[in-house]
Design an enzyme around this catalytic site. Structure first.
Site, PDB file in Angstrom:
ATOM      1  N   HIS A  20     -11.855  21.637 -37.709  1.00  0.00           N
ATOM      2  CA  HIS A  20     -10.726  23.134 -37.532  1.00  0.00           C
ATOM      3  C   HIS A  20     -11.030  24.021 -37.795  1.00  0.00           C
ATOM      4  O   HIS A  20     -11.723  24.588 -38.403  1.00  0.00           O
ATOM      5  CB  HIS A  20      -9.196  22.550 -38.212  1.00  0.00           C
ATOM      6  CG  HIS A  20      -8.338  24.200 -37.725  1.00  0.00           C
ATOM      7  ND1 HIS A  20      -7.949  24.000 -38.805  1.00  0.00           N
ATOM      8  CD2 HIS A  20      -7.509  23.832 -36.491  1.00  0.00           C
ATOM      9  CE1 HIS A  20      -6.487  25.238 -38.062  1.00  0.00           C
ATOM     10  NE2 HIS A  20      -7.183  25.067 -37.207  1.00  0.00           N
ATOM     11  N   ASP A  28     -23.450  29.439 -18.171  1.00  0.00           N
ATOM     12  CA  ASP A  28     -23.503  29.387 -17.370  1.00  0.00           C
ATOM     13  C   ASP A  28     -24.886  29.399 -17.614  1.00  0.00           C
ATOM     14  O   ASP A  28     -25.073  29.570 -18.392  1.00  0.00           O
ATOM     15  CB  ASP A  28     -23.397  30.383 -16.110  1.00  0.00           C
ATOM     16  CG  ASP A  28     -23.516  32.035 -17.181  1.00  0.00           C
ATOM     17  OD1 ASP A  28     -23.941  32.576 -17.340  1.00  0.00           O
ATOM     18  OD2 ASP A  28     -23.208  33.052 -16.937  1.00  0.00           O
ATOM     19  N   HIS A  98     -18.774  41.125 -23.429  1.00  0.00           N
ATOM     20  CA  HIS A  98     -20.040  39.619 -23.273  1.00  0.00           C
ATOM     21  C   HIS A  98     -20.709  39.838 -24.349  1.00  0.00           C
ATOM     22  O   HIS A  98     -21.078  38.986 -24.951  1.00  0.00           O
ATOM     23  CB  HIS A  98     -20.527  39.707 -21.390  1.00  0.00           C
ATOM     24  CG  HIS A  98     -21.407  39.081 -21.412  1.00  0.00           C
ATOM     25  ND1 HIS A  98     -20.895  37.527 -21.004  1.00  0.00           N
ATOM     26  CD2 HIS A  98     -22.487  39.027 -21.326  1.00  0.00           C
ATOM     27  CE1 HIS A  98     -21.777  37.457 -21.099  1.00  0.00           C
ATOM     28  NE2 HIS A  98     -23.021  37.822 -20.628  1.00  0.00           N
ATOM     29  N   TYR A 120     -20.167  35.533 -15.577  1.00  0.00           N
ATOM     30  CA  TYR A 120     -19.729  35.772 -16.494  1.00  0.00           C
ATOM     31  C   TYR A 120     -18.698  33.700 -16.272  1.00  0.00           C
ATOM     32  O   TYR A 120     -17.488  33.752 -17.603  1.00  0.00           O
ATOM     33  CB  TYR A 120     -18.694  36.404 -16.633  1.00  0.00           C
ATOM     34  CG  TYR A 120     -19.356  38.124 -16.883  1.00  0.00           C
ATOM     35  CD1 TYR A 120     -20.102  38.206 -17.957  1.00  0.00           C
ATOM     36  CD2 TYR A 120     -19.646  38.508 -15.899  1.00  0.00           C
ATOM     37  CE1 TYR A 120     -20.483  39.498 -18.233  1.00  0.00           C
ATOM     38  CE2 TYR A 120     -20.166  39.682 -15.541  1.00  0.00           C
ATOM     39  CZ  TYR A 120     -20.723  40.454 -17.280  1.00  0.00           C
ATOM     40  OH  TYR A 120     -21.218  41.420 -16.532  1.00  0.00           O
ATOM     41  N   ALA A 121     -19.151  32.806 -15.871  1.00  0.00           N
ATOM     42  CA  ALA A 121     -18.489  31.499 -16.177  1.00  0.00           C
ATOM     43  C   ALA A 121     -19.044  31.003 -17.411  1.00  0.00           C
ATOM     44  O   ALA A 121     -19.631  30.636 -17.721  1.00  0.00           O
ATOM     45  CB  ALA A 121     -18.840  31.042 -15.184  1.00  0.00           C
ATOM     46  N   ASN A 122     -18.571  32.105 -18.633  1.00  0.00           N
ATOM     47  CA  ASN A 122     -18.972  31.142 -20.029  1.00  0.00           C
ATOM     48  C   ASN A 122     -17.272  30.961 -20.841  1.00  0.00           C
ATOM     49  O   ASN A 122     -16.621  31.681 -20.430  1.00  0.00           O
ATOM     50  CB  ASN A 122     -19.802  32.606 -20.728  1.00  0.00           C
ATOM     51  CG  ASN A 122     -20.705  32.637 -20.036  1.00  0.00           C
ATOM     52  OD1 ASN A 122     -21.875  31.993 -19.661  1.00  0.00           O
ATOM     53  ND2 ASN A 122     -21.025  33.886 -19.400  1.00  0.00           N
TER      54      ASN A 122
END
Length: 134
Positions: A20, A28, A98, A120-122
């Site tokens: 947890h 990316d 970021h 920014y594909a994170n």
């Protein structure tokens, strides 16, 4: 042999070991990975596998209680931002800069690198607790 869910043995092990509030990063091709954090590199070619494909596969096999993205995704990658909003309805979502996102990667159990070549594909997926079907 597994017959469903994530078949990648490294990812499957990481997911099984999560507790947890532990978290993983899906990134990316350009996201830096801090020293000491394991990286599972799935990138085959530009765009393959995509950010969405990897997030879908992992989220289907993981109890996610919180998602974190960089606020820059909103304007710099609106398609990914819309995807995240639709994919994680009802799950806590948080945004940070970021730079802050990259700092958070230092506490991840693993960074999974996709072939995504869009900015920014994170995301960070934080583990919840699964108590079974209710």
């Amino acid at each position: 042999m597994k017959k469903h869910g994530v078949l990648n043995s490294h990812i499957s092990k990481v997911l099984a070991d999560l507790g947890h509030t532990d978290y993983i990063v899906i990134g990316d091709i350009g996201l830096p990975v801090p020293d000491g954090i394991p990286k599972i590199d799935l990138a085959l070619t530009y765009g393959v596998p995509s950010f969405e494909q990897v997030v879908d596969a992992i989220a289907a096999d993981m109890e996610v209680e919180k998602v974190v993205i960089a606020s820059e995704m909103v304007e710099q990658n609106p398609i990914a931002f819309e995807y995240m909003n639709q994919r994680f309805v009802g799950i806590e979502q948080q945004q940070c800069s970021h730079d802050q996102f990259k700092q958070l990667t230092g506490g991840a159990k693993v960074v999974i690198r996709t072939g995504e070549a869009k900015p920014y594909a994170n995301c960070i997926l934080q583990a919840g607790v699964y108590f079974g079907e209710t």
